[in-house]
Design a protein around this motif. Structure first.
Motif, PDB file in Angstrom:
ATOM      1  N   SER A  92      -1.135 -24.883  36.821  1.00  0.00           N
ATOM      2  CA  SER A  92      -0.055 -25.620  37.471  1.00  0.00           C
ATOM      3  C   SER A  92       1.264 -24.911  37.193  1.00  0.00           C
ATOM      4  CB  SER A  92       0.012 -27.061  36.959  1.00  0.00           C
ATOM      5  OG  SER A  92       0.358 -27.079  35.587  1.00  0.00           O
ATOM      6  N   LEU A  93       2.228 -25.108  38.077  1.00  0.00           N
ATOM      7  CA  LEU A  93       3.540 -24.505  37.890  1.00  0.00           C
ATOM      8  C   LEU A  93       4.205 -25.095  36.659  1.00  0.00           C
ATOM      9  CD1 LEU A  93       5.770 -22.650  39.109  1.00  0.00           C
ATOM     10  CD2 LEU A  93       6.589 -24.672  40.350  1.00  0.00           C
ATOM     11  N   GLU A  94       4.697 -24.223  35.783  1.00  0.00           N
ATOM     12  CA  GLU A  94       5.443 -24.698  34.627  1.00  0.00           C
ATOM     13  C   GLU A  94       6.703 -25.428  35.078  1.00  0.00           C
ATOM     14  OE1 GLU A  94       6.225 -21.128  32.483  1.00  0.00           O
ATOM     15  OE2 GLU A  94       4.431 -21.313  31.235  1.00  0.00           O
ATOM     16  N   VAL A  95       7.299 -26.184  34.153  1.00  0.00           N
ATOM     17  CA  VAL A  95       8.549 -26.872  34.442  1.00  0.00           C
ATOM     18  C   VAL A  95       9.641 -26.270  33.560  1.00  0.00           C
ATOM     19  CG1 VAL A  95       7.385 -28.979  35.132  1.00  0.00           C
ATOM     20  CG2 VAL A  95       8.093 -28.691  32.760  1.00  0.00           C
ATOM     21  N   PRO A  96      10.899 -26.433  33.940  1.00  0.00           N
ATOM     22  CA  PRO A  96      11.985 -25.917  33.094  1.00  0.00           C
ATOM     23  C   PRO A  96      11.899 -26.497  31.683  1.00  0.00           C
ATOM     24  CG  PRO A  96      12.828 -26.527  35.239  1.00  0.00           C
ATOM     25  CD  PRO A  96      11.413 -27.021  35.190  1.00  0.00           C
ATOM     26  N   PRO A  97      12.397 -25.776  30.694  1.00  0.00           N
ATOM     27  CA  PRO A  97      12.296 -26.245  29.310  1.00  0.00           C
ATOM     28  C   PRO A  97      13.043 -27.555  29.109  1.00  0.00           C
ATOM     29  CG  PRO A  97      13.795 -24.370  29.487  1.00  0.00           C
ATOM     30  CD  PRO A  97      13.110 -24.485  30.804  1.00  0.00           C
ATOM     31  N   PRO A  98      12.552 -28.410  28.226  1.00  0.00           N
ATOM     32  CA  PRO A  98      13.251 -29.666  27.945  1.00  0.00           C
ATOM     33  C   PRO A  98      14.525 -29.400  27.161  1.00  0.00           C
ATOM     34  CG  PRO A  98      11.431 -29.383  26.437  1.00  0.00           C
ATOM     35  CD  PRO A  98      11.316 -28.263  27.428  1.00  0.00           C
ATOM     36  N   GLY A  99      15.403 -30.393  27.158  1.00  0.00           N
ATOM     37  CA  GLY A  99      16.619 -30.289  26.363  1.00  0.00           C
ATOM     38  C   GLY A  99      17.845 -29.901  27.164  1.00  0.00           C
ATOM     39  N   ASN A 100      17.656 -29.386  28.381  1.00  0.00           N
ATOM     40  CA  ASN A 100      18.785 -29.046  29.252  1.00  0.00           C
ATOM     41  C   ASN A 100      18.512 -29.669  30.607  1.00  0.00           C
ATOM     42  OD1 ASN A 100      20.795 -27.991  30.846  1.00  0.00           O
ATOM     43  ND2 ASN A 100      20.597 -25.899  30.087  1.00  0.00           N
ATOM     44  N   THR A 101      19.208 -30.753  30.913  1.00  0.00           N
ATOM     45  CA  THR A 101      18.939 -31.475  32.151  1.00  0.00           C
ATOM     46  C   THR A 101      19.473 -30.758  33.381  1.00  0.00           C
ATOM     47  OG1 THR A 101      20.991 -32.774  31.934  1.00  0.00           O
ATOM     48  CG2 THR A 101      18.986 -33.685  30.961  1.00  0.00           C
ATOM     49  N   ASN A 102      20.382 -29.812  33.186  1.00  0.00           N
ATOM     50  CA  ASN A 102      21.002 -29.154  34.344  1.00  0.00           C
ATOM     51  C   ASN A 102      20.520 -27.707  34.455  1.00  0.00           C
ATOM     52  OD1 ASN A 102      22.801 -29.211  36.618  1.00  0.00           O
ATOM     53  ND2 ASN A 102      24.178 -27.877  35.458  1.00  0.00           N
ATOM     54  N   VAL A 103      19.212 -27.534  34.583  1.00  0.00           N
ATOM     55  CA  VAL A 103      18.658 -26.205  34.811  1.00  0.00           C
ATOM     56  C   VAL A 103      17.486 -26.337  35.774  1.00  0.00           C
ATOM     57  CG1 VAL A 103      17.107 -26.313  32.814  1.00  0.00           C
ATOM     58  CG2 VAL A 103      17.813 -24.089  33.720  1.00  0.00           C
ATOM     59  N   ALA A 104      17.414 -25.419  36.739  1.00  0.00           N
ATOM     60  CA  ALA A 104      16.300 -25.363  37.678  1.00  0.00           C
ATOM     61  C   ALA A 104      15.436 -24.157  37.332  1.00  0.00           C
ATOM     62  CB  ALA A 104      16.813 -25.261  39.114  1.00  0.00           C
ATOM     63  N   GLY A 105      14.197 -24.139  37.824  1.00  0.00           N
ATOM     64  CA  GLY A 105      13.299 -23.041  37.542  1.00  0.00           C
ATOM     65  C   GLY A 105      12.790 -22.399  38.817  1.00  0.00           C
ATOM     66  N   TRP A 106      12.584 -21.092  38.756  1.00  0.00           N
ATOM     67  CA  TRP A 106      12.047 -20.327  39.883  1.00  0.00           C
ATOM     68  C   TRP A 106      10.720 -19.732  39.477  1.00  0.00           C
ATOM     69  CZ3 TRP A 106      12.349 -14.655  39.538  1.00  0.00           C
ATOM     70  CH2 TRP A 106      11.769 -13.997  40.643  1.00  0.00           C
ATOM     71  N   TYR A 107       9.716 -19.799  40.362  1.00  0.00           N
ATOM     72  CA  TYR A 107       8.409 -19.212  40.083  1.00  0.00           C
ATOM     73  C   TYR A 107       8.530 -17.699  40.131  1.00  0.00           C
ATOM     74  CZ  TYR A 107       3.473 -18.009  40.568  1.00  0.00           C
ATOM     75  OH  TYR A 107       2.233 -17.449  40.397  1.00  0.00           O
ATOM     76  N   LYS A 108       8.523 -17.082  38.937  1.00  0.00           N
ATOM     77  CA  LYS A 108       8.886 -15.675  38.786  1.00  0.00           C
ATOM     78  C   LYS A 108       7.863 -14.709  39.369  1.00  0.00           C
ATOM     79  CE  LYS A 108       6.919 -15.433  34.094  1.00  0.00           C
ATOM     80  NZ  LYS A 108       5.815 -14.511  34.431  1.00  0.00           N
TER      81      LYS A 108
END
Length: 222
Positions: A92-108
């Motif tokens: 499954s696609l990983e999710v952005p790390p916890p602890g920072n609510t204002n970050v998005a992630g891109w499938y590298k």
């Protein structure tokens, strides 16, 4: 390639019945037709909302590859840095790390935004402290502008084609992640109903395509 859970701890602590995130309406689905039937200028129009700097038409073949560093969605007040995401042990696609609510992630390991194909970005809907970066994704409207600034300084400007919600047990992998013949973007977060035992029951997905680019500023010569 499904999406890992994008949390819901805030709903458990606050009482989820009154604070569930926005859900996309039927009017924002593909079945309701394209955004062009609505009034107002398209996202790339000089008279409409624009990315920072003049917006140019994109190259017919799309942009050269460059990883994203920031995403902005003015209509829902998103302005966030972008981190890389891979796949988890269950694919499954990983999710952005916890602890920072204002970050998005891109499938590298996928398509960079602005390149021909399907670029995928995901973000948390909330965490234990409250709403996170993509909390309002379900309120996004067709034709809304998404700006993705890349490492090469170019900003890829996308227009939203549809916003849909899919139950976890019926997530359409091919529709969301499948190849595209033009530069497209998917924005994904959790949504739908919520259970304190199993979390969110669905995913909200915004579909968008490249409509313009802004170039990095030219250095001033002394």
């Amino acid at each position: 390639m499904a999406v890992a859970a994008l949390v819901g701890l805030w709903l458990v602590e606050r009482g989820f019945d009154s604070v569930e995130p926005p859900r996309p309406s039927a009017a924002e689905s593909f079945a309701a037709g394209p955004a062009s039937h609505r009034g107002g200028p398209p996202a790339h129009s000089p008279t409409g909302p624009t990315a920072r700097g003049p917006v140019e038409l994109p190259p017919p073949a799309g942009l050269l590859a460059s990883e994203p560093v920031r995403v902005r969605i003015p209509s829902i007040r998103v302005d966030a840095p972008v981190t890389r995401l891979g796949l988890g042990p269950d694919h499954s696609l990983e999710v952005p790390p916890p602890g920072n609510t204002n970050v998005a992630g891109w499938y590298k390991d996928g398509t960079p935004p602005g390149v021909r194909g399907t670029a995928v970005m995901a973000g948390h809907v909330d965490d234990a402290r409250g709403p996170a970066v993509f909390y309002s994704l379900g309120a996004l409207k067709k034709g809304a502008q998404v700006e993705v600034t890349r490492k090469d300084g170019v900003t890829a400007v996308f227009a939203v084609d549809a916003v849909e919600v899919y139950e976890n047990n019926a997530f359409p992998d091919a529709k969301v992640y499948g190849p595209a013949t033009r530069p497209e973007l998917r924005l994904i977060t959790c949504g739908g109903g919520f259970s304190p035992q199993t979390g969110y029951q669905a995913n909200v997905v915004a579909f968008a395509h490249l409509t313009g680019v802004t170039q990095p500023p030219t250095p001033t010569r002394l």
